[in-house]
Motif scaffolding. Structure first.
Motif, short mmCIF file in Angstrom:
data_model
loop_
_atom_site.label_atom_id
_atom_site.label_comp_id
_atom_site.label_asym_id
_atom_site.label_seq_id
_atom_site.Cartn_x
_atom_site.Cartn_y
_atom_site.Cartn_z
N GLY A 69 0.78 -1.23 0.00
CA GLY A 69 0.00 0.00 0.00
C GLY A 69 0.81 1.28 0.00
N ALA A 70 2.10 1.18 -0.37
CA ALA A 70 2.95 2.37 -0.37
C ALA A 70 2.47 3.44 -1.35
CB ALA A 70 4.40 1.99 -0.71
N PHE A 71 1.67 3.04 -2.34
CA PHE A 71 1.19 3.99 -3.35
C PHE A 71 -0.33 4.16 -3.29
CE2 PHE A 71 5.06 1.93 -4.79
CZ PHE A 71 5.87 3.03 -5.04
N SER A 72 -0.92 3.78 -2.16
CA SER A 72 -2.39 3.82 -2.05
C SER A 72 -2.94 5.24 -2.10
CB SER A 72 -2.84 3.14 -0.76
OG SER A 72 -2.31 3.79 0.37
N HIS A 73 -2.05 6.23 -1.88
CA HIS A 73 -2.51 7.62 -1.91
C HIS A 73 -2.98 8.05 -3.31
CE1 HIS A 73 1.77 7.59 -2.95
NE2 HIS A 73 1.57 8.71 -3.63
N VAL A 74 -2.59 7.29 -4.33
CA VAL A 74 -3.04 7.65 -5.68
C VAL A 74 -4.19 6.76 -6.14
CG1 VAL A 74 -0.79 8.56 -6.37
CG2 VAL A 74 -1.33 6.16 -6.81
N GLN B 170 -9.38 0.70 -3.78
CA GLN B 170 -8.64 0.04 -2.71
C GLN B 170 -9.49 -1.02 -2.02
OE1 GLN B 170 -6.22 2.54 -0.01
NE2 GLN B 170 -6.80 4.26 -1.29
N LEU B 171 -10.74 -0.66 -1.73
CA LEU B 171 -11.64 -1.59 -1.05
C LEU B 171 -11.89 -2.82 -1.92
CD1 LEU B 171 -13.47 -2.24 1.37
CD2 LEU B 171 -15.30 -0.94 0.24
N ALA C 226 -20.31 10.38 -2.08
CA ALA C 226 -20.87 9.62 -0.97
C ALA C 226 -20.34 8.19 -0.97
CB ALA C 226 -22.40 9.62 -1.06
N GLU C 227 -20.22 7.60 -2.13
CA GLU C 227 -19.71 6.23 -2.24
C GLU C 227 -18.23 6.17 -1.85
OE1 GLU C 227 -20.60 5.11 -6.23
OE2 GLU C 227 -22.68 4.56 -5.79
N GLN C 228 -17.47 7.19 -2.26
CA GLN C 228 -16.05 7.23 -1.90
C GLN C 228 -15.89 7.32 -0.38
OE1 GLN C 228 -13.16 6.93 -3.43
NE2 GLN C 228 -13.84 6.84 -5.55
N LYS C 229 -16.70 8.13 0.26
CA LYS C 229 -16.60 8.29 1.71
C LYS C 229 -17.06 7.02 2.44
CE LYS C 229 -16.69 13.31 1.97
NZ LYS C 229 -17.36 14.52 2.48
N ALA C 230 -18.04 6.34 1.88
CA ALA C 230 -18.48 5.07 2.45
C ALA C 230 -17.35 4.04 2.35
CB ALA C 230 -19.73 4.57 1.74
N ALA C 231 -16.68 4.02 1.20
CA ALA C 231 -15.56 3.10 1.01
C ALA C 231 -14.41 3.42 1.95
CB ALA C 231 -15.09 3.16 -0.45
N GLN C 232 -14.16 4.73 2.16
CA GLN C 232 -13.11 5.15 3.09
C GLN C 232 -13.39 4.63 4.50
OE1 GLN C 232 -12.71 9.39 3.51
NE2 GLN C 232 -10.77 9.26 4.62
#
Length: 248
Positions: free
Chosen positions: A168-173, A179-180, A230-236
Motif C-alpha cells: 500500500g505504499a502507493f495507495s494515496h493515488v 482500494q476496497l 458519498a460512495e467514496q466516503k463510504a468506502a473510506q
C-alpha cells in the motif's frame, strides 16, 4: 570484449572492482557480462574525466530501463488489480515509476555507493542527487534486461518494487473504492455493493447518503454532494473498519 570496455575496466581500482562484486552479492544476481553492470553505474562525468567513449556512460541503458520498467510494472498492475480502470492504472503506474519512487528504491539498495563519478560531480554531492540515483536505477534495469532477460528483471522487481505496491505504499493515488475492491478480491471475502440510502436537502444543495455492504453486512456509510462522493466516503469508512479489525 570491446576495447572501450577494456579501457574502462583498467581505470577501475581494486576497491571499485570489489564494490561491484559486493553489489552483485547483495542483490543476489551475477552478471554474465559484468561490463554491462559497470556501464549502468557509470555517470557521464566519469566518462568525460577518463576520456572513455561517450556511449559508455549509462544514459542509453537508462532509456532502455525506463521502457522495461513501464512494461513490467504495467504487467504487474494489470494482473493484480483487475477491477482498476485504465485511468487509475495509469495514475498508479506513474506514481511507481516517478523519480521520487525510483530514488527510494535506489536508496534501499545503496546504489549511490557504487556510482562511478567524476571528481567534480563527487564534490558537489552527485552521489546523493535524486535525478542521478533515479537514472542509475533505470540504467540498472536496462542492463539486467540485456544481460539476463525480462524474467530476471521481474524476479528482481518481485523483491524490491512489487512488495511496496502490495503493502500500500502507493495507495494515496488509488481511490477508496478501488482500494476496497482490491482488498476484498485479494482476500476472497465475497462481493461488495453500494446503495444510495437517502437523498436530502434542496435541489441546489443536495446531499446523498451511501452505504457499502460486504455480503449484506454494512461496512461503511458516507455523505457527499454527489453520489460518487458519498460512495467514496463510504468506502473510506469501510477501509478504516477493515484496518482496525485486522489490528485486533
Amino acid at each position: 570484449m570491446p576495447r572501450s570496455i577494456k579501457k574502462k575496466e583498467k581505470k577501475l581500482g581494486i576497491k571499485q572492482k570489489l564494490l561491484f562484486e559486493e553489489l552483485q552479492e547483495k542483490i543476489g544476481i551475477t552478471f554474465t557480462d559484468e561490463s554491462m553492470l559497470i556501464q549502468a553505474f557509470t555517470h557521464s562525468s566519469y566518462v568525460n574525466e577518463h576520456r572513455i567513449k561517450p556511449s559508455e556512460d549509462n544514459e542509453r541503458l537508462e532509456f532502455l530501463g525506463d521502457a522495461v520498467l513501464e512494461l513490467t510494472v504495467s504487467q504487474f498492475l494489470f494482473k493484480n488489480y483487475p477491477s482498476m480502470t485504465e485511468g487509475d492504472l495509469t495514475k498508479l503506474r506513474a506514481a511507481i515509476v516517478c523519480e521520487p519512487s525510483l530514488v527510494n528504491f535506489a536508496h534501499q539498495l545503496s546504489f549511490g555507493t557504487y556510482v562511478l563519478l567524476g571528481k567534480g560531480e563527487e564534490l558537489t554531492g552527485g552521489r546523493e542527487r535524486p535525478a542521478l540515483l533515479a537514472d542509475v536505477f533505470e540504467a540498472f534495469i536496462g542492463a539486467l534486461y540485456l544481460d539476463q532477460g525480462l524474467d530476471k528483471v521481474v524476479g528482481f522487481l518481485e523483491k524490491v518494487v512489487y512488495p511496496k505496491i502490495s503493502e500500500g505504499a502507493f495507495s494515496h493515488v488509488m481511490d477508496y473504492k478501488s482500494q476496497l475492491q482490491e482488498i476484498v478480491q485479494r482476500n476472497g471475502q465475497g462481493s461488495i455493493e453500494y446503495l444510495i440510502v437517502q437523498e436530502k436537502g434542496p435541489a441546489h444543495n443536495r446531499e446523498f447518503v451511501s452505504k457499502v455492504t460486504l455480503n449484506a453486512e454494512i461496512l461503511g456509510l458516507g455523505v457527499g454532494k454527489s453520489k460518487k462522493e458519498a460512495e467514496q466516503k463510504a468506502a473510506q469508512q469501510a477501509l478504516e473498519k477493515l484496518k482496525s479489525e485486522k489490528q485486533k
